[in-house]
Motif scaffolding. Structure first.
Motif, PDB file in Angstrom:
ATOM      1  N   ASP A 124       0.681  -1.162   0.201  1.00  0.00           N
ATOM      2  CA  ASP A 124      -0.116  -0.027  -0.009  1.00  0.00           C
ATOM      3  C   ASP A 124       0.933   1.288  -0.276  1.00  0.00           C
ATOM      4  O   ASP A 124       1.754   1.295   0.629  1.00  0.00           O
ATOM      5  N   THR A 166      -1.874   4.333  -7.490  1.00  0.00           N
ATOM      6  CA  THR A 166      -1.997   5.305  -6.549  1.00  0.00           C
ATOM      7  C   THR A 166      -1.263   6.660  -7.121  1.00  0.00           C
ATOM      8  O   THR A 166      -0.320   6.617  -7.846  1.00  0.00           O
ATOM      9  N   ARG A 194      -1.899   8.904   4.265  1.00  0.00           N
ATOM     10  CA  ARG A 194      -3.107   8.793   3.329  1.00  0.00           C
ATOM     11  C   ARG A 194      -3.882  10.199   3.176  1.00  0.00           C
ATOM     12  O   ARG A 194      -4.057  10.852   3.932  1.00  0.00           O
TER      13      ARG A 194
END
Length: 272
Positions: free
Chosen positions: A14, A46, A246
């Motif tokens: 991630d 991403t 994030r």
């Protein structure tokens, strides 16, 4: 005798976790840890935003909400970079304390191993010196829309590798994105046009990693590379800081970009 660099084996994860790991490695170097090099991939599409980037396109949060991509902040500077899984691209991160805190010199020294690798592939790369092409306003938000003295470009101006830095108390974290075969569909959704065509490298992912590691040992890591995966306590420390990278789907600030600087060195200074 020069101490070896730590080599963390390539991993796909991630984006927020990858950024947290690089930031944590910088803190470890400040505490006396060894210099580090790692190459890695992204577990899902991403869009990473430079730490100081304030130009956010209104449709980016919409793409994130629709599940087309994730949004994360990088600890390093620069503009938006689209990362994709598999063979679309590769990211590097290096952490070291250069002999002198000179940004142009650090970029040149820290990219020499990448230039060696592409020379061996018959595709020499030079440090960028000017805009790769005239770009629309949307493209100015993309790292790969322009090339500066921080980047590596082919002879025709096509940008292959974009890099950005974060300096902390004389210690450097340098990020770089190596573009391989990005998805034209997703690139158009994000940046409004197709990616610049790049010549194929003619080798697989494992071969590329092997080449890059060997060239790093020759031109970057004077003491060689010593493989050392992350331990359990290290992973726990990284996971504890992942949330700060994030990008929230709601409440993101959308602002227009300021006029672009024309000097490559001025642009590079703002992007680090």
């Amino acid at each position: 005798m020069t101490a070896p660099w730590r080599w963390i084996p390539p991993l796909e994860a991630d984006g927020a976790l990858q950024m947290a790991l690089d930031d944590w490695l910088l803190d470890q170097a400040l505490a006396g840890g060894p210099p580090v090099l790692r190459l890695y991939g992204w577990s899902r599409p991403t869009l990473s935003l430079g730490f100081h980037q304030r130009r956010l396109e209104s449709h980016w949060p919409s793409l994130a909400a629709a599940g087309r991509l994730a949004l994360v902040r990088r600890p390093s500077g620069g503009r938006a970079v689209l990362h994709e899984p598999e063979q679309a691209g590769l990211t590097y991160a290096l952490v070291q304390r250069p002999a002198q805190a000179n940004r142009p010199r650090a970029y040149a020294d820290s990219c020499r191993w990448l230039q060696r690798a592409f020379r061996e592939l018959g595709q020499p790369l030079a440090m960028g010196r000017a805009a790769a092409r005239a770009e629309a306003p949307l493209q100015r938000a993309s790292c790969f829309a322009t090339s500066t003295a921080a980047d590596l470009v082919h002879a025709n101006g096509a940008k292959r590798i974009g890099s950005a830095q974060l300096w902390r108390q004389g210690t450097l974290l340098q990020h770089g994105s190596l573009l391989l075969a990005p998805s034209e569909t997703l690139w158009r959704e994000v940046f409004g046009e197709a990616p610049t065509p790049l010549p194929p490298l003619g080798l697989g992912g494992h071969e590329l990693l092997t080449l890059l590691r060997r060239c790093a040992e020759q031109d970057l890591c004077a003491g060689g590379l010593q493989e050392q995966p992350l331990g359990g306590e290290e992973w726990a420390a990284v996971q504890a800081r992942a949330e700060r990278y994030r990008w929230p789907a709601a409440g993101a600030s959308l602002v227009s970009s300021a006029p672009e600087a024309t000097s490559p060195l001025a642009t590079m200074a703002r992007a680090t």
